[in-house]
Design a protein around this motif. Structure first.
Motif, mmCIF file in Angstrom:
data_model
loop_
_atom_site.group_PDB
_atom_site.id
_atom_site.type_symbol
_atom_site.label_atom_id
_atom_site.label_comp_id
_atom_site.label_asym_id
_atom_site.label_seq_id
_atom_site.Cartn_x
_atom_site.Cartn_y
_atom_site.Cartn_z
ATOM 1 N N GLU A 119 -4.258 1.120 13.313
ATOM 2 C CA GLU A 119 -5.425 0.241 13.204
ATOM 3 C C GLU A 119 -5.230 -1.043 14.000
ATOM 4 O O GLU A 119 -6.182 -1.580 14.559
ATOM 5 N N LYS A 120 -3.992 -1.536 14.058
ATOM 6 C CA LYS A 120 -3.721 -2.774 14.815
ATOM 7 C C LYS A 120 -4.088 -2.609 16.284
ATOM 8 O O LYS A 120 -4.574 -3.541 16.913
ATOM 9 N N ILE A 121 -3.884 -1.429 16.818
ATOM 10 C CA ILE A 121 -4.239 -1.169 18.219
ATOM 11 C C ILE A 121 -5.757 -1.227 18.386
ATOM 12 O O ILE A 121 -6.277 -1.871 19.297
ATOM 13 N N VAL A 122 -6.464 -0.559 17.501
ATOM 14 C CA VAL A 122 -7.931 -0.567 17.557
ATOM 15 C C VAL A 122 -8.451 -1.988 17.376
ATOM 16 O O VAL A 122 -9.341 -2.432 18.108
ATOM 17 N N LEU A 123 -7.896 -2.729 16.419
ATOM 18 C CA LEU A 123 -8.336 -4.116 16.181
ATOM 19 C C LEU A 123 -8.060 -5.013 17.389
ATOM 20 O O LEU A 123 -8.862 -5.893 17.704
ATOM 21 N N PHE A 124 -6.946 -4.793 18.057
ATOM 22 C CA PHE A 124 -6.639 -5.575 19.257
ATOM 23 C C PHE A 124 -7.769 -5.428 20.278
ATOM 24 O O PHE A 124 -8.297 -6.407 20.802
ATOM 25 N N TRP A 125 -8.163 -4.183 20.552
ATOM 26 C CA TRP A 125 -9.209 -3.934 21.542
ATOM 27 C C TRP A 125 -10.580 -4.374 21.047
ATOM 28 O O TRP A 125 -11.395 -4.890 21.814
ATOM 29 N N TYR A 126 -10.828 -4.212 19.771
ATOM 30 C CA TYR A 126 -12.091 -4.689 19.182
ATOM 31 C C TYR A 126 -12.207 -6.205 19.333
ATOM 32 O O TYR A 126 -13.239 -6.718 19.781
ATOM 33 N N LEU A 127 -11.154 -6.913 18.968
ATOM 34 C CA LEU A 127 -11.190 -8.381 19.048
ATOM 35 C C LEU A 127 -11.257 -8.857 20.495
ATOM 36 O O LEU A 127 -11.914 -9.853 20.798
ATOM 37 N N LYS A 128 -10.623 -8.129 21.393
ATOM 38 C CA LYS A 128 -10.712 -8.470 22.812
ATOM 39 C C LYS A 128 -12.155 -8.300 23.307
ATOM 40 O O LYS A 128 -12.693 -9.147 24.018
ATOM 41 N N LYS A 129 -12.793 -7.206 22.905
ATOM 42 C CA LYS A 129 -14.173 -6.938 23.313
ATOM 43 C C LYS A 129 -15.126 -7.985 22.753
ATOM 44 O O LYS A 129 -16.094 -8.378 23.404
ATOM 45 N N THR A 130 -14.873 -8.425 21.522
ATOM 46 C CA THR A 130 -15.759 -9.394 20.868
ATOM 47 C C THR A 130 -15.283 -10.836 21.076
ATOM 48 O O THR A 130 -15.748 -11.741 20.400
ATOM 49 N N ASN A 131 -14.333 -11.022 22.004
ATOM 50 C CA ASN A 131 -13.780 -12.358 22.298
ATOM 51 C C ASN A 131 -13.195 -13.018 21.047
ATOM 52 O O ASN A 131 -13.399 -14.203 20.802
ATOM 53 N N ASN A 132 -12.484 -12.228 20.265
ATOM 54 C CA ASN A 132 -11.824 -12.696 19.051
ATOM 55 C C ASN A 132 -12.789 -13.333 18.057
ATOM 56 O O ASN A 132 -12.420 -14.210 17.304
ATOM 57 N N GLU B 237 0.834 -1.197 0.000
ATOM 58 C CA GLU B 237 0.000 0.000 0.000
ATOM 59 C C GLU B 237 0.870 1.248 0.000
ATOM 60 O O GLU B 237 2.072 1.183 0.261
ATOM 61 N N GLU B 238 0.228 2.379 -0.252
ATOM 62 C CA GLU B 238 0.922 3.664 -0.195
ATOM 63 C C GLU B 238 1.390 3.909 1.235
ATOM 64 O O GLU B 238 0.763 3.469 2.198
ATOM 65 N N ILE B 239 2.471 4.658 1.377
ATOM 66 C CA ILE B 239 3.106 4.848 2.682
ATOM 67 C C ILE B 239 2.163 5.440 3.725
ATOM 68 O O ILE B 239 2.176 5.021 4.887
ATOM 69 N N GLN B 240 1.300 6.399 3.341
ATOM 70 C CA GLN B 240 0.411 6.998 4.331
ATOM 71 C C GLN B 240 -0.591 5.971 4.870
ATOM 72 O O GLN B 240 -1.014 6.051 6.024
ATOM 73 N N ILE B 241 -0.951 5.000 4.052
ATOM 74 C CA ILE B 241 -1.869 3.952 4.512
ATOM 75 C C ILE B 241 -1.127 2.954 5.391
ATOM 76 O O ILE B 241 -1.642 2.512 6.414
ATOM 77 N N VAL B 242 0.105 2.631 5.021
ATOM 78 C CA VAL B 242 0.915 1.711 5.828
ATOM 79 C C VAL B 242 1.061 2.252 7.247
ATOM 80 O O VAL B 242 0.927 1.506 8.226
ATOM 81 N N LEU B 243 1.295 3.542 7.377
ATOM 82 C CA LEU B 243 1.452 4.142 8.703
ATOM 83 C C LEU B 243 0.154 4.046 9.506
ATOM 84 O O LEU B 243 0.178 3.751 10.701
#
Length: 169
Positions: free
Chosen positions: A153-166, A142-148
């Protein structure tokens, strides 16, 4: 803390969503992001995207592409699949999501949004009151601004998956 960014669903791919179920539930419109949601970034419409969009039209959906990209890129894809579009949409600003719904003749209770980015696609859909479905990016290149943004997003996904029990995928 991150709830405003959480999708209503998280799926492996746009190609595995049970769209028939949503239609039976009263949904009549779908807004899609293009790049890395339906095809790799910058790619033309492929056979898989063409077949999916044809199937969705046959089911009875009204469909529109909502992209932050420039018109030449969006037009190339949308002309190939015969779908209307809004380019330079300014996502996550909800204004163009609402404009797209007006054009489709749907509202927030009958429209789905499918995209691959949390801070543009999903947050904008959530702000517009639309049922948001996050999909994994098709291609990791992906373009660099999206990669950053993907690191955040990984942080948000971590908490989302924790809340939804993965159970997000």
């Amino acid at each position: 803390m991150f709830e405003r960014f959480y999708p209503k669903e998280y799926r492996e791919s746009a190609y595995e969503i049970a769209f028939e179920k949503w239609y039976e539930s009263g949904y009549r419109g779908i807004l899609f992001d293009i790049d890395n949601t339906l095809v790799p970034h910058g790619f033309p419409a492929d056979d898989r995207a063409i077949a999916l969009l044809k199937k969705l039209k046959e089911i009875g959906y009204q469909i529109m592409m909502l992209s932050n990209n420039k018109e030449p890129r969006v037009k190339m894809f949308c002309d190939a699949v015969g779908i209307p579009y809004i380019y330079k949409a300014g996502k996550p600003n909800p204004a163009q999501y609402r404009a797209a719904m007006r054009k489709l003749g749907t509202d927030e209770n009958s429209t789905l949004f499918v995209g691959d980015q949390i801070f543009t696609d999903i947050w904008g859909a959530n702000r517009a009151g639309i049922y948001s479905i996050l999909v994994k990016p098709i291609n990791p290149r992906e373009e660099i601004q999206i990669v950053l943004k993907r690191y955040l997003e990984k942080i948000v996904l971590f908490w989302y998956l924790k809340k939804t029990n993965n159970k997000g995928i």
